[in-house]
Design a protein around this motif. Structure first.
Motif, PDB file in Angstrom:
ATOM      1  N   PHE A   1       0.863  -1.192   0.000  1.00  0.00           N
ATOM      2  CA  PHE A   1       0.000   0.000   0.000  1.00  0.00           C
ATOM      3  C   PHE A   1       0.901   1.245   0.000  1.00  0.00           C
ATOM      4  CE2 PHE A   1      -3.401   2.035   3.123  1.00  0.00           C
ATOM      5  CZ  PHE A   1      -3.245   3.269   2.520  1.00  0.00           C
TER       6      PHE A   1
ATOM      7  N   ILE B   1       2.902   0.611   6.106  1.00  0.00           N
ATOM      8  CA  ILE B   1       2.442   1.576   5.081  1.00  0.00           C
ATOM      9  C   ILE B   1       3.426   2.742   5.015  1.00  0.00           C
ATOM     10  CG2 ILE B   1       0.607   3.164   4.368  1.00  0.00           C
ATOM     11  CD1 ILE B   1      -1.394   1.469   5.938  1.00  0.00           C
ATOM     12  N   THR B   2       3.673   3.342   6.194  1.00  0.00           N
ATOM     13  CA  THR B   2       4.538   4.534   6.183  1.00  0.00           C
ATOM     14  C   THR B   2       5.977   4.139   5.833  1.00  0.00           C
ATOM     15  OG1 THR B   2       4.772   4.320   8.572  1.00  0.00           O
ATOM     16  CG2 THR B   2       3.108   5.837   7.803  1.00  0.00           C
TER      17      THR B   2
ATOM     18  N   GLN C   1       6.147   3.810   2.121  1.00  0.00           N
ATOM     19  CA  GLN C   1       6.219   5.126   1.470  1.00  0.00           C
ATOM     20  C   GLN C   1       7.634   5.691   1.557  1.00  0.00           C
ATOM     21  OE1 GLN C   1       2.926   6.895   3.634  1.00  0.00           O
ATOM     22  NE2 GLN C   1       1.559   6.732   1.873  1.00  0.00           N
TER      23      GLN C   1
ATOM     24  N   GLN D   1      -9.242  11.308   8.652  1.00  0.00           N
ATOM     25  CA  GLN D   1      -7.837  11.043   8.276  1.00  0.00           C
ATOM     26  C   GLN D   1      -7.504  11.650   6.909  1.00  0.00           C
ATOM     27  OE1 GLN D   1      -6.134   7.321   6.506  1.00  0.00           O
ATOM     28  NE2 GLN D   1      -5.345   7.014   8.554  1.00  0.00           N
ATOM     29  N   GLN D   2      -8.415  11.509   5.966  1.00  0.00           N
ATOM     30  CA  GLN D   2      -8.105  11.982   4.615  1.00  0.00           C
ATOM     31  C   GLN D   2      -8.400  13.465   4.417  1.00  0.00           C
ATOM     32  OE1 GLN D   2      -6.410  10.266   2.379  1.00  0.00           O
ATOM     33  NE2 GLN D   2      -6.295   8.632   3.893  1.00  0.00           N
TER      34      GLN D   2
ATOM     35  N   PHE E   1      -3.592  15.393   5.028  1.00  0.00           N
ATOM     36  CA  PHE E   1      -2.207  14.925   5.095  1.00  0.00           C
ATOM     37  C   PHE E   1      -1.660  14.468   3.739  1.00  0.00           C
ATOM     38  CE2 PHE E   1       0.741  11.365   5.274  1.00  0.00           C
ATOM     39  CZ  PHE E   1       1.845  12.049   5.751  1.00  0.00           C
ATOM     40  N   ASN E   2      -2.490  13.755   2.973  1.00  0.00           N
ATOM     41  CA  ASN E   2      -1.949  13.208   1.718  1.00  0.00           C
ATOM     42  C   ASN E   2      -1.582  14.267   0.683  1.00  0.00           C
ATOM     43  OD1 ASN E   2      -1.485  10.472   2.077  1.00  0.00           O
ATOM     44  ND2 ASN E   2      -3.669  10.033   1.982  1.00  0.00           N
TER      45      ASN E   2
ATOM     46  N   MET F   1       1.882  14.209   1.267  1.00  0.00           N
ATOM     47  CA  MET F   1       2.477  12.952   0.804  1.00  0.00           C
ATOM     48  C   MET F   1       2.697  13.003  -0.709  1.00  0.00           C
ATOM     49  SD  MET F   1       3.189  10.446   2.669  1.00  0.00           S
ATOM     50  CE  MET F   1       4.572   9.677   1.918  1.00  0.00           C
TER      51      MET F   1
ATOM     52  N   ASN G   1       6.638  10.849   9.233  1.00  0.00           N
ATOM     53  CA  ASN G   1       5.422  10.028   9.276  1.00  0.00           C
ATOM     54  C   ASN G   1       5.763   8.631   9.826  1.00  0.00           C
ATOM     55  OD1 ASN G   1       2.751   9.380   8.764  1.00  0.00           O
ATOM     56  ND2 ASN G   1       3.078   8.893   6.605  1.00  0.00           N
TER      57      ASN G   1
ATOM     58  N   TYR H   1      -0.117  14.121  13.171  1.00  0.00           N
ATOM     59  CA  TYR H   1      -1.001  13.254  12.373  1.00  0.00           C
ATOM     60  C   TYR H   1      -0.588  11.788  12.560  1.00  0.00           C
ATOM     61  CZ  TYR H   1      -2.272  10.658   8.124  1.00  0.00           C
ATOM     62  OH  TYR H   1      -2.707   9.681   7.251  1.00  0.00           O
TER      63      TYR H   1
ATOM     64  N   GLY I   1      -3.433   9.244  11.868  1.00  0.00           N
ATOM     65  CA  GLY I   1      -2.762   8.483  10.802  1.00  0.00           C
ATOM     66  C   GLY I   1      -2.953   6.990  10.947  1.00  0.00           C
TER      67      GLY I   1
ATOM     68  N   TRP J   1      -7.429   2.814  11.233  1.00  0.00           N
ATOM     69  CA  TRP J   1      -7.184   1.437  10.762  1.00  0.00           C
ATOM     70  C   TRP J   1      -7.496   0.393  11.828  1.00  0.00           C
ATOM     71  CZ3 TRP J   1      -7.648   1.059   5.931  1.00  0.00           C
ATOM     72  CH2 TRP J   1      -7.157   2.037   5.081  1.00  0.00           C
TER      73      TRP J   1
ATOM     74  N   ASN K   1     -11.965   6.022   3.044  1.00  0.00           N
ATOM     75  CA  ASN K   1     -10.554   6.418   3.030  1.00  0.00           C
ATOM     76  C   ASN K   1     -10.090   6.698   1.596  1.00  0.00           C
ATOM     77  OD1 ASN K   1      -7.625   5.586   2.545  1.00  0.00           O
ATOM     78  ND2 ASN K   1      -7.624   5.850   4.755  1.00  0.00           N
TER      79      ASN K   1
HETATM   80  O1  INS Z   1      -2.605   5.431   7.482  1.00  0.00           O
HETATM   81  C1  INS Z   1      -2.079   5.767   6.237  1.00  0.00           C
HETATM   82  C2  INS Z   1      -0.791   6.533   6.413  1.00  0.00           C
HETATM   83  O2  INS Z   1      -0.988   7.590   7.260  1.00  0.00           O
HETATM   84  C3  INS Z   1      -0.246   6.988   5.089  1.00  0.00           C
HETATM   85  O3  INS Z   1       0.896   7.757   5.286  1.00  0.00           O
HETATM   86  C4  INS Z   1      -1.258   7.752   4.258  1.00  0.00           C
HETATM   87  O4  INS Z   1      -0.701   8.071   3.028  1.00  0.00           O
HETATM   88  C5  INS Z   1      -2.522   6.959   4.087  1.00  0.00           C
HETATM   89  O5  INS Z   1      -3.469   7.669   3.345  1.00  0.00           O
HETATM   90  C6  INS Z   1      -3.085   6.552   5.414  1.00  0.00           C
HETATM   91  O6  INS Z   1      -4.241   5.784   5.237  1.00  0.00           O
END
Ligand code: INS
Length: 539
Positions: free
Chosen positions: A64, A188-189, A192, A312-313, A317-318, A321, A347, A422, A427, A431, A453
């Motif tokens: 992801f 996930i983080t 990334q 969250q969205q 924050f994204n 990203m 993050n 966050y 963040g 989940w 999400n």
């Molecule tokens: O929990 C995740 C996380 O925080 C990621 O960094 C973000 O890009 C996602 O959208 C989020 O669902």
């Protein structure tokens, strides 16, 4: 023998009395009699199998993160490799959002499939989609094949983003559930961060983007092979009447649990863990959707779950990203890609903080600290943009001075603070969504939340740059700050403390209201009992 919580809720007793009563009974039994009781299972330490299951399931989280993370650098490196021409702005956006769109659709179906065919089979299916999508992209020479590959991969991302936390929370011992689900968020983080770092490394390689995308073939292949040998979750097995298999998994996932205790746990789960009624998969899914909207406790769970993912969205924050490199470039940083790695690293590091505090401090408390932190950081960021003097016109930035100013530094610092607050709070708390729903609607309920999400992610990634142009950076970040304020109010009134509760108990908590007070009391008592039990063990 253990008195079951569900039995005590047969009448319409006041929930706070009931929950306290449940805790008292169980804990008194556990602490004073000191033998087999449910509290032992609640507090069981994760076995090696639980850790293996968590890590293997978290590969979905890594994919992801990696698959959403590599695209920003890949788009820069692709150059004229597709259709022998430079990608237009629209094509770039299409390639990026194809994954979010695929993920949105994948998440909707994943929940239903998981309830019907099991968590394990759906994860295996997601691996096939990951491999298919990544292979298409790695070898592609046209924009449309690239978009198709990203879309198919998106299905895998969406399915994995739903199933991994669901699988982990259904196999984890209660006391460690929060932390084990955070391991998926860490993946996930971490994914990334790795994608950003490799992306920065391949910038100057010929066809470097193919290497970047090709590497994403490895994790799903590993997960597929390993999952083949791992079991499905006890709760899913019980819902399908496979009690012996469920007992065997429970015994291997809860350390030092006696056969009597496992037997009691299976009996308890059998009362609440049922498959949705219906003669075929479609009727079953439809019944689950109906139950989700008509049973008040289910509907409350839905409001909380979707609310959390939406917060969250939509708090933005994204946008960092996906576009931090663009922002840093416009405020005067030469190596903006490298600087944006700082956002990904922050993050990741603060998700580690969440890992250590989520079960100890509690989900509700970290949200009530994290969200105001995000809001303050966003306000500072908005003010700094105002004084920095920048205008976004047609996707480019017009700055009325050269180089980085003091306000530029304030912008970066506030963005890092925003990311940190966050990452340890909103963040990852959303989940934990599986813990909100009872078994027969868990798949469909978590599908709604995960789809929220991805819908949010799609909206933010496709509107952020336009917002910068239309309402300025100050306006955009003030808007996100305003949404943080609304989110705080929502959490204050609607998000109960769910840490330390058995999955089956959450439903009782949400009967008759959001029961914030009762949940806090329950969490307090659970902690107290855990301490007592520990000191009893030591004595
Ligand atoms: O929990 C995740 C996380 O925080 C990621 O960094 C973000 O890009 C996602 O959208 C989020 O669902």
């Amino acid at each position: 023998m253990i008195r079951l919580a569900s039995k005590s809720l047969a009448s319409n007793e006041d929930l706070s009395t009931v929950t306290s009563q449940v805790v008292n009974e169980k804990e008194t039994h556990a602490v004073h009699e000191g033998n087999s009781s449910i509290i032992q299972l609640v507090q069981a330490k994760p076995t090696v199998l639980v850790l293996v299951l968590t890590f293997v399931a978290s590969i979905s989280g890594f994919m992801f993160g990696y698959d959403t993370g590599y695209i920003s650098s890949a788009l820069v490196v692709i150059g004229t490799d597709l259709d022998n021409k430079v990608l237009s702005y629209g094509e770039k956006q299409f390639i990026t959002s194809a994954t979010s769109l695929g993920a949105l659709i994948g998440a909707i179906f994943a929940g239903i499939l998981a309830d019907l065919y099991g968590r394990k089979k759906v994860i295996l299916g997601s691996n096939v989609l990951f491999l298919w999508g990544a292979a298409m992209q790695t070898g592609c020479h046209t924009v449309w094949v690239m978009i198709g590959g990203r879309f198919i991969m998106g299905f895998g991302v969406g399915i994995g983003s739903l199933i991994a936390p669901l699988y982990i929370s259904e196999t984890a011992p209660t006391h460690f559930r929060g932390r084990l689900v955070v391991i998926n968020c860490l993946s996930i983080t971490g994914g990334q961060l790795v994608a950003y770092a490799i992306g920065a490394g391949v910038t100057h390689l010929h066809n470097g983007w193919r290497l970047l995308v090709g590497l994403s073939l490895i994790p799903p292949a590993v997960q597929f092979v390993m999952f083949f040998f791992l079991p499905d979750t006890p709760r899913y097995l019980i819902s399908k009447g496979k009690l012996e298999e469920a007992k065997s998994v429970l015994a291997r996932t809860h350390s030092d649990a006696s056969p009597e205790l496992i037997e009691a746990k299976v009996q308890e789960m059998s009362l609440t863990v049922t498959s949705m009624a219906g003669s075929n998969p479609f009727v079953q899914s439809w019944n689950a959707i109906k139950q989700l909207h008509t049973v008040p406790s289910n509907f409350r769970a839905l409001v909380i779950g979707c609310g959390m993912q939406g917060i969250q969205q939509f708090t933005g924050f994204n946008s960092l990203m996906y576009f931090s490199a663009t922002i840093f470039e416009s405020i005067g940083f030469k190596d903006s890609v490298a600087v944006s790695i700082i956002v990904a690293a922050t993050n990741f590091v603060f998700t580690i903080v969440a890992f250590f505090i989520i079960d100890k401090v509690g989900r509700r408390r970290i949200l009530l600290v994290g969200i105001p932190g995000m809001m303050i950081s966003l306000i500072v960021c908005a003010i700094a943009f105002h004084f920095f003097g920048i205008k976004f016109v047609d996707g480019a930035a017009v700055v009325n001075h050269v180089g980085i100013s003091g306000w530029g530094i304030v912008i970066i610092v506030s963005m890092i603070c925003f990311t940190a607050t966050y990452a340890f709070s909103i963040g990852n708390v959303p989940w934990q969504q599986s813990e909100l729903f009872q078994q027969d609607v868990r798949g469909v309920g978590t599908a709604y939340c995960t789809a929220t999400n991805w819908a949010g992610s799609l909206v933010i990634s496709s509107t952020f740059l336009t917002m910068l142009q239309k309402i300025s950076a100050t306006g955009t970040f003030s808007f996100f700050a305003g949404l943080c304020f609304v989110s705080f109010i929502f959490i204050w009134f609607c998000y109960p403390e769910l840490g330390g509760l058995e999955l089956e108990e959450t439903q009782q908590l949400l009967t008759g209201g959001f029961n914030i007070k009762a949940s806090k009391e329950l969490a307090r008592r659970r902690k107290q009992a855990a301490k007592l039990a520990k000191s009893g063990e030591l004595a």
